[in-house]
Design an enzyme around this catalytic site. Structure first.
Site, mmCIF file in Angstrom:
data_model
loop_
_atom_site.group_PDB
_atom_site.id
_atom_site.type_symbol
_atom_site.label_atom_id
_atom_site.label_comp_id
_atom_site.label_asym_id
_atom_site.label_seq_id
_atom_site.Cartn_x
_atom_site.Cartn_y
_atom_site.Cartn_z
ATOM 1 N N LYS A 114 0.846 -1.178 0.000
ATOM 2 C CA LYS A 114 0.000 0.000 0.000
ATOM 3 C C LYS A 114 0.900 1.253 0.000
ATOM 4 C CE LYS A 114 0.589 1.118 4.483
ATOM 5 N NZ LYS A 114 1.011 2.399 4.921
ATOM 6 N N HIS A 131 -4.885 -0.512 7.129
ATOM 7 C CA HIS A 131 -4.863 -1.294 8.371
ATOM 8 C C HIS A 131 -6.144 -1.128 9.194
ATOM 9 C CE1 HIS A 131 -0.809 -1.555 7.117
ATOM 10 N NE2 HIS A 131 -0.336 -0.496 7.736
ATOM 11 N N LYS A 164 2.987 2.947 22.231
ATOM 12 C CA LYS A 164 2.681 2.119 21.065
ATOM 13 C C LYS A 164 1.658 1.084 21.517
ATOM 14 C CE LYS A 164 3.799 -0.359 17.197
ATOM 15 N NZ LYS A 164 3.096 -0.013 16.004
#
Ligand code: BG6
Length: 521
Positions: free
Chosen positions: A185, A277, A382
């Site tokens: 992508k 995603h 994260k």
């Protein structure tokens, strides 16, 4: 459960406990047959993606005896390198992550070859085809090829066309050699360009040859979403608008734009994370059960999810979307610069590095239930999680003893850092007085597992070798997602008060404060 003051959504990251669990019988899951002998031609082999992901993943597959035998890896790019120079570069990349496998490296490095490729000249691609043919004969790879485009998206069309013109897309009948192309992508930058890209790819490749990679799909715990939902009888009856209040999908990152300003300044978070995603995580969470765990049936169900997106009304965009851009701040104890001060970023850039979106699916199962999608760079931690927030109990019989409302059940599908499933529910606190407390029942994905794990790129490469497209995007899915996102992007990018829409946030926080309102609206 942690809750920080400036943290608008709860995140579960505590060490989980599993009380009893049988040791898993992992053998049948690990012993895939080897794929057909093949050659992996990496276009863009002198670049970052090849060194960071592609070749190290192939090396790990080799170590774990999953690569086909024979297998040849032929790198090519504009840079002129000898086989040995290419091997040396890859050695640094592969052994950097795993210094213990020096002897395996000696064997693996013999699979690596290199040839220079001038991207603009057909004759150069014809030389590549000839070189590949010679290696086929020498090593017995039977004309089977994976063409991995590890190049910037602006080169996809010309690379694919030239590879096709040089005969590398041609498949021979009766098992005489297959050809598959992997592209990364973004698949276009809006609906029109995605359709145009696809049309050009199809001039030389059929859909069964095109593998549009999305590494999120190949993550273990992302694959586990379908297993969890459809291999257990107890969750699916609750998995709908009658029991679920809302769903929140979060992909928070601490990294900034790093050295990718050239790419990111053209994409921003909506194209970089949402079009791919986030949409896949949403589809896996929301889709209907396919009749069989089979590539086309699974992908059919995902496309049905995308077809039921309720379009955003451009005059009330702010009710559904918050976008932001990071300023300077502290991440992991280090001071980091604002996005606009990053290397090669336009000092007046209006590119969003954060977005939160409220999405509705107009179908029988989900009508009226908001799906919040949040992703951003330079956030506090994260973290990739899917929160399924159940509805509150209809009536609290504890209302006389409790000061507060009873917290509704929440199921968290943890993808990173903790690969876990965690269900929050209420119990009585020990003691004479009636008090309730919220507790978690946790399952750690790797608990009891002693096999070798595959990273997402290893899994995707292996699936491509087997010709299995389940974990790759199909073009109709790409187009449906662009149909939904393109008008949003156009509204964001063309509106007069674009700068006003972009909420600043400090690096190291959970994003712009404004989006808390979105979740409560
Ligand atoms: C990539 C994006 O596809 O995914 C990056 O281009 C992002 O900007 C990355 O950082 C996140 O992947 P992961 O696996 O680290 O969550």
């Amino acid at each position: 459960m942690e809750k920080q003051d400036d943290q608008p959504y709860r995140v579960e990251t505590q060490q989980a406990t599993v009380t009893t669990m049988e040791r898993m019988n992992i053998e049948p899951c690990m012993s895939l047959d080897r794929a057909d002998p093949c050659m992996i031609i990496i276009v863009g082999a002198s670049g970052d993606l090849t060194a960071r992901k592609v070749v190290p993943s192939l090396f790990r597959l080799f170590i774990n005896k999953k690569l086909p035998d024979p297998c040849v890896i032929l790198g090519c790019a504009r840079t002129g390198l000898s086989d040995d120079e290419f091997r040396n570069r890859m050695k640094a990349a592969c052994l950097d992550s795993d210094k213990t496998n020096v002897s395996m490296w000696q064997q693996f490095s013999k699979l690596l070859h290199y040839t220079r490729l001038d991207y603009e000249t057909l004759a150069s691609y014809q030389n590549l085809a000839k070189h590949a043919g010679n290696l086929d004969t020498e090593f017995g790879t039977r004309g089977n090829r994976i063409l991995y485009l590890a190049v910037p998206p602006s080169l996809y069309v010309s690379n694919a066309e030239m590879l096709g013109q040089a005969g590398l897309a041609t498949e021979r009948q009766n098992h005489g050699g297959w050809s598959r192309i992997i592209i990364e992508k973004p698949f276009g930058r809006d609906l029109t360009s995605a359709i145009a890209l696809d049309k050009r790819l199809h001039e030389y490749f059929s859909e069964h040859q095109i593998f549009r990679i999305d590494h999120y799909l190949a993550k273990e715990t992302v694959q586990n979403i379908l297993t969890f939902r459809f291999a257990n009888a107890i969750f699916e009856p609750l998995w709908n608008r009658n029991f679920i209040d809302h769903v929140h999908i979060i992909a928070a990152e601490t990294v900034g734009v790093e050295h990718r300003a050239g790419y990111y300044e053209q994409t921003g978070v909506l194209r970089d994370m949402f079009q791919n995603h986030m949409m896949q995580l949403l589809a896996l969470t929301a889709m209907e059960p396919p009749s069989l765990f089979e590539s086309e049936r699974v992908r059919d169900e995902k496309v049905k999810v995308y077809r039921s997106f309720r379009p955003f009304l451009s005059d009330s965009l702010q009710d559904y979307l918050v976008v932001g851009q990071y300023g300077a701040g502290m991440v992991g104890g280090k001071r980091v610069p604002a996005y606009r001060d990053e290397y090669k970023v336009d000092p007046d850039s209006l590119i969003p590095t954060f977005a939160m979106m409220k999405v509705f699916l107009d179908n029988w199962r989900w009508k009226g239930i908001p799906f919040y999608l949040t992703s951003g760079k330079r956030l506090a931690r994260k973290l990739t999680q899917i929160h399924i927030q159940f509805k509150e109990v209809p009536h609290s019989l504890f209302r006389q003893t409790l000061q507060e409302d009873i917290l509704a059940n929440r199921l968290v599908l943890g993808i990173y850092p903790d690969e876990e499933i965690s269900l929050t529910f209420q119990t009585k606190s020990p003691g004479a007085k009636m008090c309730l407390r919220s507790v978690n029942m946790d399952f750690l994905y790797h608990k009891g597992f002693s096999g070798t794990e595959k990273n997402a790129y290893e899994k995707a490469l292996l699936d491509c070798m087997f010709g299995d497209q389940m974990l790759f995007w199909r073009q109709d899915g790409v187009e449906q997602c662009w149909s939904f996102l393109t008008p949003i992007l156009e509204s964001c990018e063309t509106c007069g008060d674009r700068a006003k829409m972009l909420m600043p946030y400090n690096a190291g926080t959970w994003g712009p404060k404004a989006f808390i309102n979105l979740e409560n609206s």
